[in-house]
Design a protein around this motif. Sequence first.
Motif, PDB file in Angstrom:
ATOM      1  N   ASP A  93       0.874  -1.175   0.000  1.00 24.93           N
ATOM      2  CA  ASP A  93       0.000   0.000   0.000  1.00 24.93           C
ATOM      3  C   ASP A  93       0.908   1.221   0.000  1.00 24.93           C
ATOM      4  O   ASP A  93       1.589   1.505   0.984  1.00 24.93           O
ATOM      5  CB  ASP A  93      -0.914   0.000   1.221  1.00 24.93           C
ATOM      6  CG  ASP A  93      -1.919   1.144   1.207  1.00 24.93           C
ATOM      7  OD1 ASP A  93      -1.669   2.170   0.533  1.00 24.93           O
ATOM      8  OD2 ASP A  93      -2.962   1.029   1.886  1.00 24.93           O
ATOM      9  N   TRP A  94       0.937   1.918  -1.128  1.00 19.32           N
ATOM     10  CA  TRP A  94       1.850   3.044  -1.314  1.00 19.32           C
ATOM     11  C   TRP A  94       1.122   4.388  -1.236  1.00 19.32           C
ATOM     12  O   TRP A  94       1.589   5.396  -1.765  1.00 19.32           O
ATOM     13  CB  TRP A  94       2.559   2.918  -2.662  1.00 19.32           C
ATOM     14  CG  TRP A  94       3.331   1.651  -2.824  1.00 19.32           C
ATOM     15  CD1 TRP A  94       3.984   0.946  -1.848  1.00 19.32           C
ATOM     16  CD2 TRP A  94       3.525   0.901  -4.033  1.00 19.32           C
ATOM     17  NE1 TRP A  94       4.592  -0.169  -2.366  1.00 19.32           N
ATOM     18  CE2 TRP A  94       4.328  -0.235  -3.704  1.00 19.32           C
ATOM     19  CE3 TRP A  94       3.136   1.083  -5.362  1.00 19.32           C
ATOM     20  CZ2 TRP A  94       4.711  -1.179  -4.657  1.00 19.32           C
ATOM     21  CZ3 TRP A  94       3.514   0.138  -6.306  1.00 19.32           C
ATOM     22  CH2 TRP A  94       4.293  -0.972  -5.961  1.00 19.32           C
ATOM     23  N   SER A  95      -0.006   4.421  -0.540  1.00 17.87           N
ATOM     24  CA  SER A  95      -0.841   5.621  -0.539  1.00 17.87           C
ATOM     25  C   SER A  95      -0.101   6.837   0.013  1.00 17.87           C
ATOM     26  O   SER A  95      -0.193   7.939  -0.559  1.00 17.87           O
ATOM     27  CB  SER A  95      -2.130   5.385   0.244  1.00 17.87           C
ATOM     28  OG  SER A  95      -1.851   4.891   1.537  1.00 17.87           O
ATOM     29  N   ALA A  96       0.628   6.681   1.109  1.00 20.17           N
ATOM     30  CA  ALA A  96       1.328   7.840   1.684  1.00 20.17           C
ATOM     31  C   ALA A  96       2.397   8.364   0.729  1.00 20.17           C
ATOM     32  O   ALA A  96       2.573   9.585   0.583  1.00 20.17           O
ATOM     33  CB  ALA A  96       1.946   7.451   3.023  1.00 20.17           C
ATOM     34  N   GLU A  97       3.096   7.454   0.062  1.00 25.01           N
ATOM     35  CA  GLU A  97       4.152   7.884  -0.865  1.00 25.01           C
ATOM     36  C   GLU A  97       3.565   8.492  -2.129  1.00 25.01           C
ATOM     37  O   GLU A  97       4.125   9.438  -2.697  1.00 25.01           O
ATOM     38  CB  GLU A  97       5.042   6.682  -1.203  1.00 25.01           C
ATOM     39  CG  GLU A  97       5.834   6.190  -0.004  1.00 25.01           C
ATOM     40  CD  GLU A  97       6.223   4.736  -0.115  1.00 25.01           C
ATOM     41  OE1 GLU A  97       7.437   4.452  -0.078  1.00 25.01           O
ATOM     42  OE2 GLU A  97       5.333   3.887  -0.227  1.00 25.01           O
ATOM     43  N   VAL A  98       2.419   7.994  -2.570  1.00 25.32           N
ATOM     44  CA  VAL A  98       1.743   8.589  -3.731  1.00 25.32           C
ATOM     45  C   VAL A  98       1.360  10.029  -3.432  1.00 25.32           C
ATOM     46  O   VAL A  98       1.541  10.928  -4.263  1.00 25.32           O
ATOM     47  CB  VAL A  98       0.503   7.753  -4.102  1.00 25.32           C
ATOM     48  CG1 VAL A  98      -0.413   8.534  -5.030  1.00 25.32           C
ATOM     49  CG2 VAL A  98       0.920   6.444  -4.745  1.00 25.32           C
ATOM     50  N   ALA A  99       0.822  10.255  -2.248  1.00 24.11           N
ATOM     51  CA  ALA A  99       0.382  11.605  -1.887  1.00 24.11           C
ATOM     52  C   ALA A  99       1.534  12.605  -1.856  1.00 24.11           C
ATOM     53  O   ALA A  99       1.318  13.813  -1.971  1.00 24.11           O
ATOM     54  CB  ALA A  99      -0.322  11.580  -0.538  1.00 24.11           C
ATOM     55  N   ALA A 100       2.761  12.114  -1.717  1.00 26.41           N
ATOM     56  CA  ALA A 100       3.930  13.001  -1.647  1.00 26.41           C
ATOM     57  C   ALA A 100       4.656  13.139  -2.979  1.00 26.41           C
ATOM     58  O   ALA A 100       5.678  13.830  -3.036  1.00 26.41           O
ATOM     59  CB  ALA A 100       4.905  12.463  -0.593  1.00 26.41           C
ATOM     60  N   LEU A 101       4.156  12.530  -4.047  1.00 29.02           N
ATOM     61  CA  LEU A 101       4.848  12.627  -5.326  1.00 29.02           C
ATOM     62  C   LEU A 101       4.937  14.083  -5.791  1.00 29.02           C
ATOM     63  O   LEU A 101       3.935  14.798  -5.784  1.00 29.02           O
ATOM     64  CB  LEU A 101       4.120  11.796  -6.393  1.00 29.02           C
ATOM     65  CG  LEU A 101       4.277  10.279  -6.309  1.00 29.02           C
ATOM     66  CD1 LEU A 101       3.347   9.598  -7.305  1.00 29.02           C
ATOM     67  CD2 LEU A 101       5.727   9.871  -6.562  1.00 29.02           C
TER      68      LEU A 101
END
Length: 265
Positions: free
Chosen positions: A179-187
């Motif tokens: 689950d990469w949701s936090a990293e996606v939000a920081a792109l």
Amino acid sequence: MGYADVNGVRLWYEVHGSGRPLVLLHGGYGSVETFARIRPALLARRRVIAVDLPGHGRTADGDRPWRYESMADDIAALLGHLDLPAVDLLGYSLGGGVALRAAIQHPARVRRLVLVSTPYRRRGWYPRVLAAMSAQDERAAERMRGTPPHQLYARVAPRPQDWPALWARSGELLRREYDWSAEVAALPMPVLLVYADADSIPARHMVQFFGLLGGGHRDPGGDGGGRPVSRLAVLPGLTHDDIVGSPMLPAVVLPFLTHQLRAPD
């Protein structure tokens, strides 16, 4: 075209055309040929660099476990090997996961990111699709002998006898939770999400992914000034399998890559 020795892997790549580089990453059991039908349209505006991922196409498998993260490092190393500045990166399905990790792990290498039929977490796929992914193994490989993917693999792979291993390694990768949701939000770069309207990924996940990128949270205003720099496209009349060959795909990708994007007010 040729091989690049990076991170202990001999990656096959092909370069076509001229202009700003656009790197293409295929889906599972695919190769650079995955993009054959849309490549002419992309070449009209871009220098296209297509890569065979580890264990796929002309790139032989190695001994290390398959991980999206390590394949992403391979792509970043290839860009360094080719002495490329920040590139536009397009990944489809499995290649979309690799492209997403490359953008997360090496953001300075990616100018704009296009993800085609790609979730940001494993459970973004329909349950039936997840079950099929979990069942990929040597026995599934035997059932797929004689199909077009197998015929292509048998023709171009350095070790055609590795077909069962390709399925076993793919199944191991696809069964791993993420689950990469936090990293996606920081792109930091603009992202274009492209899906089929009959994709293997539910529409709710598409909208959730877009929401992580800043989309769908408010009315952008009459002039569109409040829209995010990222975009969402859902292409009609297509499925997960045929979206990558549709002329509608370059029709939405090229404007995103070439048009100036205004940050929201």
